[in-house]
Design an enzyme around this catalytic site. Sequence first.
Site, PDB file in Angstrom:
ATOM      1  N   ARG A 288      -1.243  12.734  -3.212  1.00  0.00           N
ATOM      2  CA  ARG A 288      -0.067  11.870  -3.338  1.00  0.00           C
ATOM      3  C   ARG A 288       1.214  12.683  -3.537  1.00  0.00           C
ATOM      4  O   ARG A 288       2.296  12.242  -3.149  1.00  0.00           O
ATOM      5  CB  ARG A 288      -0.257  10.897  -4.507  1.00  0.00           C
ATOM      6  CG  ARG A 288      -1.407   9.922  -4.338  1.00  0.00           C
ATOM      7  CD  ARG A 288      -1.142   8.936  -3.212  1.00  0.00           C
ATOM      8  NE  ARG A 288      -2.255   7.997  -3.065  1.00  0.00           N
ATOM      9  CZ  ARG A 288      -3.212   8.111  -2.151  1.00  0.00           C
ATOM     10  NH1 ARG A 288      -3.193   9.126  -1.292  1.00  0.00           N
ATOM     11  NH2 ARG A 288      -4.191   7.232  -2.079  1.00  0.00           N
TER      12      ARG A 288
ATOM     13  N   ASN B 167       0.816  -1.215   0.000  1.00  0.00           N
ATOM     14  CA  ASN B 167       0.000   0.000   0.000  1.00  0.00           C
ATOM     15  C   ASN B 167       0.851   1.268   0.000  1.00  0.00           C
ATOM     16  O   ASN B 167       2.081   1.214   0.007  1.00  0.00           O
ATOM     17  CB  ASN B 167      -0.971  -0.002   1.187  1.00  0.00           C
ATOM     18  CG  ASN B 167      -0.238  -0.059   2.525  1.00  0.00           C
ATOM     19  OD1 ASN B 167       0.871   0.450   2.662  1.00  0.00           O
ATOM     20  ND2 ASN B 167      -0.864  -0.684   3.513  1.00  0.00           N
ATOM     21  N   ILE B 168       0.176   2.415   0.013  1.00  0.00           N
ATOM     22  CA  ILE B 168       0.867   3.699  -0.135  1.00  0.00           C
ATOM     23  C   ILE B 168       1.806   3.981   1.031  1.00  0.00           C
ATOM     24  O   ILE B 168       2.826   4.653   0.850  1.00  0.00           O
ATOM     25  CB  ILE B 168      -0.143   4.853  -0.294  1.00  0.00           C
ATOM     26  CG1 ILE B 168      -1.038   4.970   0.940  1.00  0.00           C
ATOM     27  CG2 ILE B 168      -0.976   4.666  -1.558  1.00  0.00           C
ATOM     28  CD1 ILE B 168      -1.913   6.219   0.941  1.00  0.00           C
TER      29      ILE B 168
ATOM     30  N   CYS C 149      -7.615  -2.580  -6.748  1.00  0.00           N
ATOM     31  CA  CYS C 149      -6.865  -2.628  -5.486  1.00  0.00           C
ATOM     32  C   CYS C 149      -7.869  -2.305  -4.390  1.00  0.00           C
ATOM     33  O   CYS C 149      -8.887  -2.993  -4.283  1.00  0.00           O
ATOM     34  CB  CYS C 149      -5.675  -1.676  -5.509  1.00  0.00           C
ATOM     35  SG  CYS C 149      -6.046   0.002  -6.054  1.00  0.00           S
ATOM     36  N   SER C 150      -7.631  -1.284  -3.612  1.00  0.00           N
ATOM     37  CA  SER C 150      -8.620  -0.881  -2.610  1.00  0.00           C
ATOM     38  C   SER C 150      -9.624   0.088  -3.235  1.00  0.00           C
ATOM     39  O   SER C 150     -10.795  -0.239  -3.388  1.00  0.00           O
ATOM     40  CB  SER C 150      -7.931  -0.234  -1.403  1.00  0.00           C
ATOM     41  OG  SER C 150      -7.106  -1.175  -0.743  1.00  0.00           O
TER      42      SER C 150
END
Length: 704
Positions: free
Chosen positions: A384, A275-276, A338-339
Amino acid sequence: MDHITVPKVENVKLVDRYVSKKPANGILYLTATHLIYVEASGAARKETWIALHHIATVEKLPITSLGCPLTLRCKNFRVAHFVLDSDLVCHEVYISLLKLSQPALPEDLYAFSYNPKSSKEMRESGWKLIDPISDFGRMGIPNRNWTITDANRNYEICSTYPPEIVVPKSVTLGTVVGSSKFRSKERVPVLSYLYKENNAAICRCSQPLSGFYTRCVDDELLLEAISQTNPGSQFMYVVDTRPKLNAMANRAAGKGYENEDNYANIRFRFMGIENIHVMRSSLQKLLEVCELKTPTMSEFLSGLESSGWLRHIKAIMDAGIFITKAVKVEKASVLVHCSDGWDRTAQVCSVASILLDPFYRTFKGLMILIEKEWISMGHKFSQRCGHLDGDSKEVSPIFTQFLDCIWQLMEQFPCAFEFNENFLLEIHDHVFSCQFGNFLGNCQKDREDLRVYEKTHSVWPFLVQRKPDFRNPLYKGFTMYGVLNPSTVPYNIQFWCGMYNRFDKGLQPKQSMLESLLEIKKQRAMLETDVHELEKKLKVRDEPPEEICTCSQLGNILSQHLGSPLTNPLGFMGINGDLNTLMENGTLSREGGLRAQMDQVKSQGADLHHNCCEIVGSLRAINISGDVGISEAMGISGDMCTFEATGFSKDLGICGAMDISEATGISGNLGISEARGFSGDMGILGDTGISKASTKEADYSKHQ
């Protein structure tokens, strides 16, 4: 400008960590958009420009013997160490940079004040230069299976999707809306890429809100409709890019992944991309390794390994390769999520598209891909990239990883991409610079609310203008490479020094192979320009060079000067009639060897004609004509005469060595020289008269 309390600071030192000598003084300027450092000494007065929005962190360190240190770490991986004399001034600069680098309001970003002095029409046309919907037209959509719908024109279905989306033609609007309610953030399955060769599709969405037992009929119908658009395959892959453990944890929160028992003919796969938060931590560890002043080999390699950065790049590429093989080899459609479907999903779908389609390896193709898969599909650039002052936990190098994957492919397939590394770096710079409106906000709706299309400029025209700087000199063309099949074995995944250490030049900067190739290409272009100018000068002549340098013209000249002694030796000697007829009639009965001599004359004449043609070919090959000489660098001397190596005599005359026998009536001075040259005046040198002996022989023949 309200945040700038000290616009100019003198006696500032910029410290280079590779140089041990005392740093020189300079002047530090603070503007509304840039920090500028100008060296006070030196003839060149070197300038260092840092965009304020590139600054990621500002660190004020304890006072040293040199002064008050101020360290800037930038989002494009530049690290600048400044030393100021005054602690008070250093603190004021520190506070100003904190506020300027991450403003609180979007309207304070650079893009809203940037004015390249272009008209309103130019700005509007710039925004229309790259149209993601046109890419679907390139894929043949709409067609019998897929349709482009504007059902999301008011962002009623999904606020983070674009107004127009591509869905199966067989589904109803109610099915699409019902499916969106079952997906996280309403990000319903939509088409990303259609492989026209076998109708296999790559679609994308977010995770289902399934929990452990929940199901949605509309979502199941939509996935079945996607599968039916590809009759060549009996199943469809559903690729969850997350690690399985993470996906299972989401189930406890009422989300998770698809239950294969509820969906017909799907095969489920996990890709294991982190994840991020893991990616942000990994990059931080990588940059700590890059900032080591004098690392040993062991320290660098162990630090690189512990960061896990290359493992993450490999995981993204592996996922893209899996999708590529599923589409190309197994001819199966793939649904990716993904999520929330705006980070790892964008990475994987983009990498797979580049592997499958050579169009995305061109300038325009990559720009369309970024616009289609990242900008319009709601990658959260503002969060981001940390454009505004906000939650630092939302910052993550997702787009940087995507560019890293492209660079890995360029290293393995150096001739398959139209652009070079500098193009990727330039895009990366402008993602963070906030100079253009493309990467502002978190989705299309945000950009419309900010009115970026009216108030800011697009980055794509700016990049298109600089295409020559970004062109790959090794590019083999659009059709040379089809589907790419890269290797992701560990030794093929490399550390991208050009990105993460691009500003660390060191004492002796290494020479870039790309820069060398571009320099060679530039020199070649200059030489081609010189040749073109010389060709234009050649055409200035009164008589076109091709009229001089042809076999027919050459023959006419010989005829004028010699009366064609080579092509018609009997006529030249005053004998009428064909040679064979005269011999049969006994007209030429003198000496039995005369016929043999005449045959030899005809043979030599044919050889000369052949040699003349060869010479003309050589003249054409080197563009010789007129009085205009080609430069000495090409091996041709001043007065339209090549040097001896080219095979032309200085006077360009026909003379001497290949004499035709005296019996033919041509003197020894008339022949072809060893150099087989031609005179500059296109004349024939030497004595063209008939020798006494041959004249007597001719008279004797007449009496006979």
